[in-house]
Design a protein around this motif. Structure first.
Motif, PDB file in Angstrom:
ATOM      1  N   ILE A 369      -8.791  -8.979   3.825  1.00  0.00           N
ATOM      2  CA  ILE A 369      -7.351  -9.164   4.014  1.00  0.00           C
ATOM      3  C   ILE A 369      -7.120 -10.538   4.631  1.00  0.00           C
ATOM      4  N   GLY A 370      -6.357 -11.379   3.950  1.00  0.00           N
ATOM      5  CA  GLY A 370      -6.118 -12.741   4.414  1.00  0.00           C
ATOM      6  C   GLY A 370      -4.938 -12.845   5.362  1.00  0.00           C
ATOM      7  N   LEU A 371      -5.072 -13.724   6.346  1.00  0.00           N
ATOM      8  CA  LEU A 371      -3.990 -13.973   7.310  1.00  0.00           C
ATOM      9  C   LEU A 371      -3.098 -15.091   6.784  1.00  0.00           C
ATOM     10  N   VAL A 372      -2.575 -14.894   5.581  1.00  0.00           N
ATOM     11  CA  VAL A 372      -1.921 -15.985   4.868  1.00  0.00           C
ATOM     12  C   VAL A 372      -0.418 -15.765   4.690  1.00  0.00           C
ATOM     13  N   GLU A 373       0.135 -14.836   5.471  1.00  0.00           N
ATOM     14  CA  GLU A 373       1.583 -14.645   5.504  1.00  0.00           C
ATOM     15  C   GLU A 373       2.038 -14.666   6.955  1.00  0.00           C
ATOM     16  N   ASN A 374       3.323 -14.929   7.170  1.00  0.00           N
ATOM     17  CA  ASN A 374       3.831 -14.978   8.544  1.00  0.00           C
ATOM     18  C   ASN A 374       3.837 -13.584   9.163  1.00  0.00           C
ATOM     19  N   THR A 375       4.064 -13.517  10.469  1.00  0.00           N
ATOM     20  CA  THR A 375       3.959 -12.239  11.176  1.00  0.00           C
ATOM     21  C   THR A 375       4.988 -11.220  10.692  1.00  0.00           C
ATOM     22  N   GLN A 376       6.165 -11.691  10.286  1.00  0.00           N
ATOM     23  CA  GLN A 376       7.183 -10.759   9.780  1.00  0.00           C
ATOM     24  C   GLN A 376       6.682 -10.071   8.518  1.00  0.00           C
ATOM     25  N   ARG A 377       6.093 -10.837   7.609  1.00  0.00           N
ATOM     26  CA  ARG A 377       5.576 -10.264   6.363  1.00  0.00           C
ATOM     27  C   ARG A 377       4.363  -9.371   6.634  1.00  0.00           C
ATOM     28  N   LEU A 378       3.550  -9.749   7.616  1.00  0.00           N
ATOM     29  CA  LEU A 378       2.402  -8.911   7.959  1.00  0.00           C
ATOM     30  C   LEU A 378       2.865  -7.571   8.525  1.00  0.00           C
ATOM     31  N   ARG A 379       3.902  -7.587   9.342  1.00  0.00           N
ATOM     32  CA  ARG A 379       4.453  -6.324   9.854  1.00  0.00           C
ATOM     33  C   ARG A 379       4.998  -5.475   8.703  1.00  0.00           C
ATOM     34  N   GLN A 380       5.680  -6.128   7.761  1.00  0.00           N
ATOM     35  CA  GLN A 380       6.194  -5.420   6.594  1.00  0.00           C
ATOM     36  C   GLN A 380       5.049  -4.793   5.808  1.00  0.00           C
ATOM     37  N   ALA A 381       3.948  -5.555   5.635  1.00  0.00           N
ATOM     38  CA  ALA A 381       2.779  -5.035   4.923  1.00  0.00           C
ATOM     39  C   ALA A 381       2.213  -3.816   5.636  1.00  0.00           C
ATOM     40  N   CYS A 382       2.117  -3.901   6.952  1.00  0.00           N
ATOM     41  CA  CYS A 382       1.553  -2.790   7.729  1.00  0.00           C
ATOM     42  C   CYS A 382       2.441  -1.548   7.657  1.00  0.00           C
ATOM     43  N   ARG A 383       3.751  -1.735   7.647  1.00  0.00           N
ATOM     44  CA  ARG A 383       4.657  -0.577   7.504  1.00  0.00           C
ATOM     45  C   ARG A 383       4.461   0.089   6.146  1.00  0.00           C
ATOM     46  N   SER A 384       4.339  -0.730   5.114  1.00  0.00           N
ATOM     47  CA  SER A 384       4.116  -0.179   3.776  1.00  0.00           C
ATOM     48  C   SER A 384       2.782   0.544   3.694  1.00  0.00           C
ATOM     49  N   ILE A 385       1.748  -0.037   4.323  1.00  0.00           N
ATOM     50  CA  ILE A 385       0.425   0.592   4.325  1.00  0.00           C
ATOM     51  C   ILE A 385       0.478   1.910   5.096  1.00  0.00           C
ATOM     52  N   LYS A 386       1.246   1.949   6.187  1.00  0.00           N
ATOM     53  CA  LYS A 386       1.367   3.194   6.961  1.00  0.00           C
ATOM     54  C   LYS A 386       2.000   4.295   6.116  1.00  0.00           C
ATOM     55  N   THR A 387       3.048   3.955   5.385  1.00  0.00           N
ATOM     56  CA  THR A 387       3.685   4.931   4.504  1.00  0.00           C
ATOM     57  C   THR A 387       2.705   5.414   3.443  1.00  0.00           C
ATOM     58  N   PHE A 388       1.959   4.470   2.889  1.00  0.00           N
ATOM     59  CA  PHE A 388       0.939   4.795   1.885  1.00  0.00           C
ATOM     60  C   PHE A 388      -0.132   5.728   2.461  1.00  0.00           C
ATOM     61  N   MET A 389      -0.611   5.412   3.657  1.00  0.00           N
ATOM     62  CA  MET A 389      -1.657   6.215   4.293  1.00  0.00           C
ATOM     63  C   MET A 389      -1.140   7.629   4.591  1.00  0.00           C
TER      64      MET A 389
END
Length: 394
Positions: A369-389
């Motif tokens: 997993i690359g740290l290639v997006e800003n923190t807002q987008r990373l938080r958005q990604a993590c929320r989506s992953i949480k829903t997926f999980m």
């Protein structure tokens, strides 16, 4: 004339292609994909470096062929960097060369020093060019553990005694892509002693030397006394100064290996565009505040990502260095393997990651997993992953 060419036959299907195709299709459908798959810096290079590039291009004298081994000022700038960062002295004429990124340098040196059938030792998992640069050159690759510890050292001893023919070269990459492992200077001392005893070349990839987040500051293998007898090291402007597309890298160390790379490059290229090399001099010789700024930026992103993934129920270790997290596939998805899990994550969470299989068969239980997006987008990604999980754990 229907058969594949010999060297192409030795290259397996591109592992990342399936995920890339799925990503492209999703974007075509209008989906908002958060792409954490490729290690492509999203920051602008230092402003004074960009301005130097603009200034340099205005001269009528810089638009012809450049110098294959790099302009003298850039080789001297690299030598100065090694002196102040690692306290390593280098001769800019015989122990340093400019490359079109570290990837090109590694591949061309592999071509220069490899005979068909040679055995090369490569960590598994590791960055693909470490293995395939030598496979393209006709070598046989033997995998060794990727951890900078006794496991790797023991495997090296076994490889020397049980490989036919005896290995001629060893690749190391710390901080590592994809695993983010960091080697100590003591480990390098043992590695150099082993290589000198067994007459094996060491090719060290130090592209992530400046992206570290704790007290363990990545050393150079050239800091070990006598390392230049058997080692060459590759560095890059890509991650340190967010200049990935500029394609500027370096090799430094053993004069014989540098001479071999110099000779083969003289047949293949005329060097990077001169204004880019001039701007790279400005980066290395100018103010270095930018390096700490990028270190702070990636550390903030790392902490945001790891906290968010833990909150989602995905236990991912916090990387001590590099711009990647090496994430073990959650237990309920391990049976899928890294490619199918990456495709499922893309489909269900709209988050793209790199399947670990692309870095070697021993990476198939992981994704990068690359740290290639800003923190807002990373938080958005993590929320989506949480829903997926949560969907798959009910």
């Amino acid at each position: 004339m229907t058969e594949e060419f010999h060297r192409i036959r030795r290259l397996p299907p591109y592992v990342f292609a399936e995920v890339n195709a799925a990503k492209k299709a999703a974007r075509t459908r209008g989906e908002d994909i958060i792409d954490l798959g490729m290690g492509n810096p999203d920051s602008r290079p230092p402003e004074h470096v960009v301005q130097k590039l603009v200034e340099a291009t205005s001269s009528s004298r810089v638009h012809g062929y450049s110098v294959s081994r790099g302009i003298p000022g850039l080789r001297k700038a690299l030598v100065n960097y090694y002196q102040r960062r690692f306290n390593v002295s280098l001769n800019p004429e015989t122990e340093a060369i400019v490359t079109l990124g570290s990837k090109e340098g590694l591949a061309n040196l592999a071509s220069a020093i490899t005979s068909p059938g040679d055995t090369i030792l490569v960590p598994n998992p590791s960055y693909p060019i470490h293995q395939f640069g030598f496979i393209i050159a006709g070598a046989a690759v033997r995998s060794i553990p990727a951890t900078p510890d006794e496991n790797m050292l023991e495997a090296l001893h076994r490889a020397v005694h049980h490989s036919i023919p005896k290995p001629t070269a060893l690749i190391v990459n710390f901080p590592s892509n994809p695993t983010s492992y960091v080697a100590s200077l003591d480990f390098y001392r043992e590695l150099v002693a082993f290589a000198k005893k067994e007459s094996i070349w060491i090719l060290s990839d130090l592209a992530y030397a400046e992206l570290y987040y704790g007290d363990q500051i990545p050393p150079s293998i050239l800091e070990v006394p006598g390392a230049k007898d058997i080692a060459v090291e590759f560095t890059s402007m890509s991650k340190t100064y967010s200049m990935a597309g500029w394609r500027i890298g370096f090799a430094a160390g053993n004069p014989k290996l540098i001479a071999a790379l110099t000779r083969i490059k003289s047949y293949l290229d005329y060097g990077a565009f001169t204004p880019i090399q001039i701007a790279a001099v400005a980066a290395l010789n100018g103010p270095q505040d930018y390096i700490q700024e990028m270190r702070d930026l990636y550390k903030d992103r790392r902490d945001t990502l790891i906290k968010g993934l833990h909150n989602a129920g995905w236990d991912v270790p916090s990387p001590p260095a590099s711009m990647f997290a090496w994430a073990p596939i959650p237990e309920q998805f391990k049976h899928l393997g890294s490619v199918e899990f990456s495709k499922l994550l893309l489909k269900e969470a709209q988050v793209a990651v790199a399947p670990g299989l692309g870095f070697g068969e021993y990476g198939d239980d992981f994704v990068r997993i690359g740290l290639v997006e800003n923190t807002q987008r990373l938080r958005q990604a993590c929320r989506s992953i949480k829903t997926f999980m949560n969907t798959y754990t009910k």
